[in-house]
Structures are given as C-alpha cells and as structure tokens.
Motif scaffolding. Structure first.
Motif, PDB file in Angstrom:
ATOM      1  N   TYR A 127       6.941 -19.446  -1.859  1.00  0.00           N
ATOM      2  CA  TYR A 127       6.803 -18.362  -0.886  1.00  0.00           C
ATOM      3  C   TYR A 127       7.806 -17.267  -1.223  1.00  0.00           C
ATOM      4  N   ALA A 128       7.304 -16.039  -1.298  1.00  0.00           N
ATOM      5  CA  ALA A 128       8.164 -14.885  -1.566  1.00  0.00           C
ATOM      6  C   ALA A 128       7.771 -13.757  -0.626  1.00  0.00           C
ATOM      7  N   ARG A 129       8.776 -12.916  -0.310  1.00  0.00           N
ATOM      8  CA  ARG A 129       8.537 -11.806   0.613  1.00  0.00           C
ATOM      9  C   ARG A 129       9.462 -10.657   0.251  1.00  0.00           C
ATOM     10  N   VAL A 130       8.933  -9.456   0.362  1.00  0.00           N
ATOM     11  CA  VAL A 130       9.759  -8.245   0.312  1.00  0.00           C
ATOM     12  C   VAL A 130       9.465  -7.459   1.575  1.00  0.00           C
ATOM     13  N   SER A 131      10.492  -6.761   2.069  1.00  0.00           N
ATOM     14  CA  SER A 131      10.351  -6.138   3.382  1.00  0.00           C
ATOM     15  C   SER A 131      10.184  -4.631   3.358  1.00  0.00           C
ATOM     16  N   SER A 132      10.366  -3.998   2.224  1.00  0.00           N
ATOM     17  CA  SER A 132      10.265  -2.535   2.209  1.00  0.00           C
ATOM     18  C   SER A 132       9.297  -2.064   1.138  1.00  0.00           C
ATOM     19  N   SER A 133       8.770  -0.871   1.319  1.00  0.00           N
ATOM     20  CA  SER A 133       7.854  -0.308   0.325  1.00  0.00           C
ATOM     21  C   SER A 133       8.579  -0.082  -0.998  1.00  0.00           C
ATOM     22  N   ARG A 134       9.864   0.224  -0.943  1.00  0.00           N
ATOM     23  CA  ARG A 134      10.643   0.400  -2.175  1.00  0.00           C
ATOM     24  C   ARG A 134      10.693  -0.903  -2.967  1.00  0.00           C
ATOM     25  N   VAL A 154       8.495  -3.291  -2.798  1.00  0.00           N
ATOM     26  CA  VAL A 154       7.144  -3.525  -3.296  1.00  0.00           C
ATOM     27  C   VAL A 154       6.931  -2.747  -4.587  1.00  0.00           C
ATOM     28  N   GLN A 155       7.369  -1.485  -4.608  1.00  0.00           N
ATOM     29  CA  GLN A 155       7.181  -0.630  -5.777  1.00  0.00           C
ATOM     30  C   GLN A 155       7.986  -1.109  -6.977  1.00  0.00           C
ATOM     31  N   THR A 156       9.158  -1.675  -6.747  1.00  0.00           N
ATOM     32  CA  THR A 156       9.986  -2.127  -7.871  1.00  0.00           C
ATOM     33  C   THR A 156       9.655  -3.556  -8.285  1.00  0.00           C
ATOM     34  N   GLN A 157       8.617  -4.126  -7.679  1.00  0.00           N
ATOM     35  CA  GLN A 157       8.072  -5.432  -8.040  1.00  0.00           C
ATOM     36  C   GLN A 157       9.074  -6.570  -7.911  1.00  0.00           C
ATOM     37  N   THR A 158       9.994  -6.483  -6.957  1.00  0.00           N
ATOM     38  CA  THR A 158      10.939  -7.572  -6.800  1.00  0.00           C
ATOM     39  C   THR A 158      10.255  -8.857  -6.338  1.00  0.00           C
ATOM     40  N   ILE A 159       9.095  -8.757  -5.716  1.00  0.00           N
ATOM     41  CA  ILE A 159       8.384  -9.976  -5.330  1.00  0.00           C
ATOM     42  C   ILE A 159       7.924 -10.734  -6.573  1.00  0.00           C
ATOM     43  N   GLU A 160       7.531 -10.011  -7.603  1.00  0.00           N
ATOM     44  CA  GLU A 160       7.150 -10.660  -8.864  1.00  0.00           C
ATOM     45  C   GLU A 160       8.353 -11.364  -9.480  1.00  0.00           C
ATOM     46  N   GLN A 161       9.518 -10.746  -9.395  1.00  0.00           N
ATOM     47  CA  GLN A 161      10.735 -11.373  -9.903  1.00  0.00           C
ATOM     48  C   GLN A 161      11.059 -12.636  -9.116  1.00  0.00           C
ATOM     49  N   GLN A 162      10.910 -12.577  -7.800  1.00  0.00           N
ATOM     50  CA  GLN A 162      11.148 -13.762  -6.969  1.00  0.00           C
ATOM     51  C   GLN A 162      10.207 -14.893  -7.370  1.00  0.00           C
ATOM     52  N   LEU A 163       8.939 -14.574  -7.500  1.00  0.00           N
ATOM     53  CA  LEU A 163       7.959 -15.598  -7.844  1.00  0.00           C
ATOM     54  C   LEU A 163       8.227 -16.177  -9.230  1.00  0.00           C
ATOM     55  N   GLU A 164       8.648 -15.343 -10.162  1.00  0.00           N
ATOM     56  CA  GLU A 164       8.975 -15.827 -11.508  1.00  0.00           C
ATOM     57  C   GLU A 164      10.152 -16.804 -11.445  1.00  0.00           C
ATOM     58  N   ARG A 165      11.171 -16.452 -10.678  1.00  0.00           N
ATOM     59  CA  ARG A 165      12.326 -17.343 -10.539  1.00  0.00           C
ATOM     60  C   ARG A 165      11.949 -18.646  -9.848  1.00  0.00           C
ATOM     61  N   GLY A 208       5.982  -6.288   1.769  1.00  0.00           N
ATOM     62  CA  GLY A 208       6.332  -5.214   2.686  1.00  0.00           C
ATOM     63  C   GLY A 208       6.332  -5.587   4.152  1.00  0.00           C
ATOM     64  N   LEU A 209       6.553  -6.860   4.475  1.00  0.00           N
ATOM     65  CA  LEU A 209       6.580  -7.280   5.877  1.00  0.00           C
ATOM     66  C   LEU A 209       7.989  -7.716   6.258  1.00  0.00           C
ATOM     67  N   SER A 210       8.473  -7.222   7.353  1.00  0.00           N
ATOM     68  CA  SER A 210       9.830  -7.488   7.814  1.00  0.00           C
ATOM     69  C   SER A 210      10.057  -8.961   8.088  1.00  0.00           C
ATOM     70  N   GLY A 211      11.234  -9.442   7.730  1.00  0.00           N
ATOM     71  CA  GLY A 211      11.627 -10.808   8.039  1.00  0.00           C
ATOM     72  C   GLY A 211      11.872 -11.011   9.519  1.00  0.00           C
ATOM     73  N   ALA A 212      11.988  -9.925  10.279  1.00  0.00           N
ATOM     74  CA  ALA A 212      12.199 -10.029  11.726  1.00  0.00           C
ATOM     75  C   ALA A 212      10.936 -10.509  12.440  1.00  0.00           C
ATOM     76  N   ARG A 213       9.782 -10.364  11.783  1.00  0.00           N
ATOM     77  CA  ARG A 213       8.508 -10.812  12.358  1.00  0.00           C
ATOM     78  C   ARG A 213       8.168 -12.194  11.823  1.00  0.00           C
ATOM     79  N   LEU A 214       7.786 -13.091  12.690  1.00  0.00           N
ATOM     80  CA  LEU A 214       7.343 -14.406  12.233  1.00  0.00           C
ATOM     81  C   LEU A 214       5.848 -14.439  11.953  1.00  0.00           C
ATOM     82  N   ASN A 215       5.119 -13.428  12.411  1.00  0.00           N
ATOM     83  CA  ASN A 215       3.688 -13.348  12.172  1.00  0.00           C
ATOM     84  C   ASN A 215       3.454 -12.615  10.850  1.00  0.00           C
ATOM     85  N   ARG A 216       3.439 -13.392   9.772  1.00  0.00           N
ATOM     86  CA  ARG A 216       3.217 -12.837   8.440  1.00  0.00           C
ATOM     87  C   ARG A 216       2.073 -13.612   7.795  1.00  0.00           C
TER      88      ARG A 216
END
Length: 76
Positions: A7-14, A16-27, A49-57
């Motif tokens: 499971y990986a998550r990024v919370s901001s559009s920035r 998402v654009q820098t593909q940090t979720i792909e880096q998380q998944l690779e790790r 791009g979904l906030s960690g403050a929300r549990l509905n993801r």
C-alpha cells in the motif's frame, strides 16, 4: 506461501507529479523480494493525491476489504 499486499499513498498533486508513489511501490516491492515474498499485481493498492487525514480512501478501502476476507497475510 504468504500473501503479501503493498500500500502506497501520496497526499499532494506535487507528489503525484514527481512520481513519489512509484518510488514507494518500488521500495516496498524490493522489501518484499528481499524477504522472499511474491506480490501479485492485484495485491498492490495505492491512493494518489488523497490526504492521510481521511480514512475513506479507495485504495485503502480495497485493501481493508481484502484483509477482512482473509486474502492477505502481510501488508507492507
């Protein structure tokens, strides 16, 4: 064989654009491989791009469903 989910998550559009979720998944995939686990493609869950403050993801909800169904033994 242990059924492993990622499971990986990024919370901001920035992020998402820098593909940090792909880096998380690779790790996470590398960690699973190092521990001798295979991860099926349908056991990879992500929330872009979904906030960690929300549990509905959506990705987290699908992961919770799979855990509840006893379809997953380990979550990374």
């Amino acid at each position: 064989m242990m059924r492993v989910a990622l499971y990986a998550r990024v919370s901001s559009s920035r992020q998402v654009q820098t593909q940090t979720i792909e880096q998380q998944l690779e790790r996470l995939q590398n960690t699973a491989n190092e521990r001798g686990h295979h991860v099926d493609a349908d056991h990879i869950f992500r929330d872009d791009g979904l906030s960690g403050a929300r549990l509905n993801r959506p990705g987290l909800d699908r992961l919770r469903d799979r855990v509840t169904q006893h379809d997953v033994d380990l979550v990374l």
